[in-house]
Scaffold this active site. Structure first.
Site, PDB file in Angstrom:
ATOM      1  N   ASP A 288       0.860  -1.159   0.000  1.00  0.00           N
ATOM      2  CA  ASP A 288       0.000   0.000   0.000  1.00  0.00           C
ATOM      3  C   ASP A 288       0.916   1.234   0.000  1.00  0.00           C
ATOM      4  O   ASP A 288       2.132   1.129   0.082  1.00  0.00           O
ATOM      5  CB  ASP A 288      -0.956  -0.019   1.212  1.00  0.00           C
ATOM      6  CG  ASP A 288      -2.179   0.853   0.967  1.00  0.00           C
ATOM      7  OD1 ASP A 288      -3.224   0.611   1.598  1.00  0.00           O
ATOM      8  OD2 ASP A 288      -2.089   1.768   0.118  1.00  0.00           O
TER       9      ASP A 288
HETATM   10  C1  GLC Z   1      -4.258   4.403  -0.264  1.00  0.00           C
HETATM   11  C2  GLC Z   1      -5.166   3.239   0.066  1.00  0.00           C
HETATM   12  C3  GLC Z   1      -5.203   2.174  -0.999  1.00  0.00           C
HETATM   13  C4  GLC Z   1      -5.015   2.805  -2.359  1.00  0.00           C
HETATM   14  C5  GLC Z   1      -3.610   3.370  -2.411  1.00  0.00           C
HETATM   15  C6  GLC Z   1      -3.319   4.059  -3.746  1.00  0.00           C
HETATM   16  O1  GLC Z   1      -3.581   4.821   0.879  1.00  0.00           O
HETATM   17  O2  GLC Z   1      -4.973   2.596   1.312  1.00  0.00           O
HETATM   18  O3  GLC Z   1      -6.445   1.471  -0.879  1.00  0.00           O
HETATM   19  O4  GLC Z   1      -5.197   1.835  -3.383  1.00  0.00           O
HETATM   20  O5  GLC Z   1      -3.350   4.262  -1.336  1.00  0.00           O
HETATM   21  O6  GLC Z   1      -4.127   5.188  -3.890  1.00  0.00           O
END
Ligand code: GLC
Length: 750
Positions: A288
């Site tokens: 993430d």
């Molecule tokens: C965010 C979220 C995730 C998302 C990623 C990219 O923090 O936790 O679900 O896909 O970053 O935007």
């Protein structure tokens, strides 16, 4: 003779399966061949993903740390970009990578396409309330068609986190509290995003997230730790991910949380033992956003070099915005700390998905300006969004059949800022859904001119600017609009109050400790009630709220969530009965925050039964029961369940059947729900677990016989070693219109 027959069968099978095997082995050969040519820098480049919050105005992007990223793009040190949208932008960035780097390996472009790209469908929690798997699959299919039309080939969805905590802002993004419903929905979304051919230009790779158990964030706070038992992990948190893998999902995203003290991004238990070894997953795992780097704040890695070592060793293949792999992996491999074999494994996984997407055949295949021009906001997409929205609405109360509204020159007051809000219904995680692009409730109602509609805001919900990035200022004091609203209510036959949460009061970073109607809305509701008790409360929210006063006083309550682009049309058509509401709650609605976590599939406890003494499992100041249980939802008609029968003659296929009759005067849909209770087991089982459902339509007076089949798949559970068991003993079967109102029968599994 038998051997010959068996050989013949093998030959036939190999011919039949040949195309798939051939394609797979063809891709494997290409992956291996390309890998053999790659330098260590180029391999690490594939494992590096950058965010691109900047415009591509010329040969190079500007803004952010674009200079560095531009150099890395040119030298083959980037494998993926995300948050880049639009055919022109994607083409420019792809061109930089493909035409400047030595091997010209194409980038994969990701984006959070959660409930639509430009045409916005209801938030996923609302879609879950439809219990309509075909409609949910279509919703993701349309999202993929629009996303791939702007150059994207990877959606960071579906989010399949099970959650029992409405304080968590991200419950809007998932399918609620139940692993069976969450698994079915997760699989449907994967099929919708990926279609039948990942190489087609209107399908995208899906990404099951957040692996794993992020929905159990302690206290409902984002980025917080998770501390759940093994049985809950295996039987509640993991099944939707397994369902996504079984449905062929090509990527997973790990999560911010700890699990048993280990950050998920650094957890080889999750990413290798469970996912890659246990489930034989051959796609890739992306971290993430900077979840790798956050292992330092967690107190797990001491610096970015350890972040790189621990993340990759644990099975996190691609580094989203930690800059750990690009900064330290080379020295770790050269020092022998990280074996090249796990770098190669990660790179092969990433290349495999890129080959499957057809990106090597044509890196610009998703960059088609004509598709971008014709497919976004396509009328067919809005038609599907309207259908999905209507099916997502849940009727919570309808005392005296105040609904559906009569079309007979009634004077109707519409009160509440959200009734005139074209922005909130788009919800959180809105991709490129435009602000203020939703059909408002007022606009939807204008399609029904038979009644006289007058509007009074009553009160603002927010003050100042609203943004997905910053704290909202909720109006806690300004009641200057109350008088006008009360006056209007007095002069009206009926009042429609639209109250709830702003679209940006839910989603990531939007946890709430108080689940009442935000701001002065509850006061407004009670003040209007004094003027006119004939109220239809239309809720617009991204999570279960505390609605005790409304349940006690307001005759009609409609849960409409954040329904996306077609929100107002769907709400109006349900209010007027042109669509009979059929939604069922995917999450329990608590009576108080003090009950949380509250969910239907709970364990019995050792003292479940009320006593005249205080020594049993209960509160002294609150019921144990939710206000509205999981699976709850009313209709404008009524349904009667009868003749529940079980045939256990074939112990491997327990047959259950039940009759449902529409005893009302209008056509309606009903979600018939089947729950089991494994009464005694080597690991205690919940008092009930959803193990089957079917959404049916019944004409007035019509009866249908609905059948369910219970096999090992439904009757078993995981023990604390992760072994799947089916144990003999007494099972109770419950079938009904929600998780509480059921008819029961039992059988003995031998
Ligand atoms: C965010 C979220 C995730 C998302 C990623 C990219 O923090 O936790 O679900 O896909 O970053 O935007």
């Amino acid at each position: 003779m038998k051997i010959k027959l068996f050989t013949l069968l093998l030959i036939i099978l190999s011919i039949y399966l040949h195309p798939i095997n051939a394609q797979n082995s063809d891709i494997e050969n290409k992956v291996n061949e390309l890998l053999s040519k790659m330098t260590l820098d180029e391999k690490i480049g594939q494992m590096n993903q950058y965010n691109g919050f900047w415009e591509v105005t010329g040969p190079e992007p500007v803004g952010g740390n674009a200079k560095m990223k531009y150099e890395h793009l040119k030298s083959g040190r980037v494998g993926s970009m995300f948050n880049i949208t639009g055919v022109e932008n994607v083409r420019k960035i792809q061109k930089i990578a493909v035409e400047n780097s030595r091997l010209g390996i194409p980038l994969i472009f990701g984006y959070d396409v959660i409930h639509g790209y430009k045409t916005i469908s209801p938030i996923p929690l609302a879609e879950a309330a439809s219990w309509d798997l075909k409609a949910i699959e279509l919703s993701s299919r349309i999202a993929a068609i629009e996303a791939s039309a702007v150059g994207l080939n990877w959606s960071f969805g579906p989010m399949v986190d099970i959650s029992r905590d409405p304080r968590w802002g991200r419950v809007m993004e998932g399918a609620g509290e139940d692993p069976y419903l969450g698994s079915k929905i997760g699989a449907a979304r994967v099929k919708g995003f990926q279609g039948n051919d990942l190489a087609a230009s209107n399908t995208v790779a899906a990404c099951a997230k957040h692996f794993a158990a992020y929905g159990f964030s302690e206290a409902g706070r984002d980025y917080n730790i998770v501390d759940i038992g093994t049985s809950t992990l295996y039987n509640v948190a993991l099944p939707p991910f397994k369902a996504a893998v079984d449905a062929g999902v090509r990527t997973l995203m790990n999560s911010f949380n700890l699990l048993n003290g280990i950050p998920a991004t650094g957890s080889s238990f999750l990413q290798r033992d469970i996912l890659k070894d246990g489930w034989a997953f051959d796609g890739f795992v992306v971290s993430d956003w900077a979840s790798g780097r956050e292992m330092i704040a967690h107190g797990y890695a001491s610096d970015l070099k350890q972040v790189a070592e621990f993340s990759l060793t644990a099975g996190s293949d691609m580094d989203m915005e930690s800059y750990a792999y690009i900064s330290h992996l080379k020295e770790l491999v050269e020092a022998g700390t990280v074996p090249i074999s796990i770098v190669d494994d990660a790179v092969k996984r990433i290349l495999r998905v890129k080959f499957e997407l057809g990106l090597f055949d044509d890196p610009y295949k998703y960059c088609n300006a004509e598709r971008e021009k014709t497919l976004l906001n396509h009328p067919d997409h809005h038609k599907a969004a309207l259908d999905m929205a209507k099916k997502s609405i849940v009727l919570l109360k309808n005392k005296g059949n105040l609904l559906p509204l009569k079309k007979e020159k009634q004077k109707i007051a519409v009160i509440g800022a959200l009734a005139n809000d074209k922005n909130s219904p788009i919800g959180s995680w809105r991709a490129m859904g435009e602000d203020n692009s939703a059909v408002s409730v007022l606009e939807g109602l204008s399609a029904y001119p038979e009644n006289t509609i007058k509007y009074a805001k009553g009160a603002d919900l927010t003050q100042g600017r609203t943004s997905v990035l910053f704290e909202l200022k909720i109006n806690e004091t300004d009641k200057s609009g109350f008088a006008e609203a009360i006056e209007l209510a007095k002069k009206s036959d009926l009042v429609i109050m639209v109250l709830g949460e702003h679209g940006f009061q839910t989603g990531e970073g939007r946890s709430r400790a108080n689940l009442d109607l935000p701001g002065v809305q509850q006061e407004l509701l009670e003040a209007v009630y004094q003027a006119n008790k004939n109220i239809v409360l239309v809720l617009m929210n991204g999570r279960p709220l505390i609605l005790n006063w409304a349940e006690e006083h307001v005759p009609a309550i409609l849960e409409t969530w954040h329904l996306g682009s077609q929100s107002g049309n769907a709400i109006a058509q349900v209010l007027y009965g042109d669509y009979n509401p059929s939604g069922k709650l995917p999450m329990s609605f608590p009576r108080s925050v003090g009950q949380i976590p509250i969910y239907y599939n709970h364990y019995s406890t050792g003292r479940p039964n009320p006593s005249n003494l205080v020594y049993w499992s209960h509160y002294n100041d609150e019921s144990n029961e939710p206000l509205y249980p999981f699976g709850f939802g009313l209709s404008y008609t009524n349904f009667k369940y009868s003749d529940l029968k079980i045939d256990g003659s074939d112990q491997k296929n327990i047959k259950v059947q039940v009759n449902i009759k529409n005893t009302g005067t209008v056509k309606g849909e009903e979600v018939v729900q089947l729950y089991i209770h494994d009464k005694f087991a080597s690991v205690t089982r919940p008092v009930k677990e959803l193990k089957g459902f079917e959404k049916i339509e019944l004409m007035p007076g019509e009866t249908k016989n609905i059948k369910f089949l219970l096999t090992d798949k439904e009757l078993g559970f995981y023990n604390n070693k992760g072994e799947y068991l089916v144990e003999p003993g007494e099972f109770e079967i419950m079938v009904g219109t929600n998780s509480k109102d059921v008819i029961r029968a039992a059988f003995e599994l031998q």
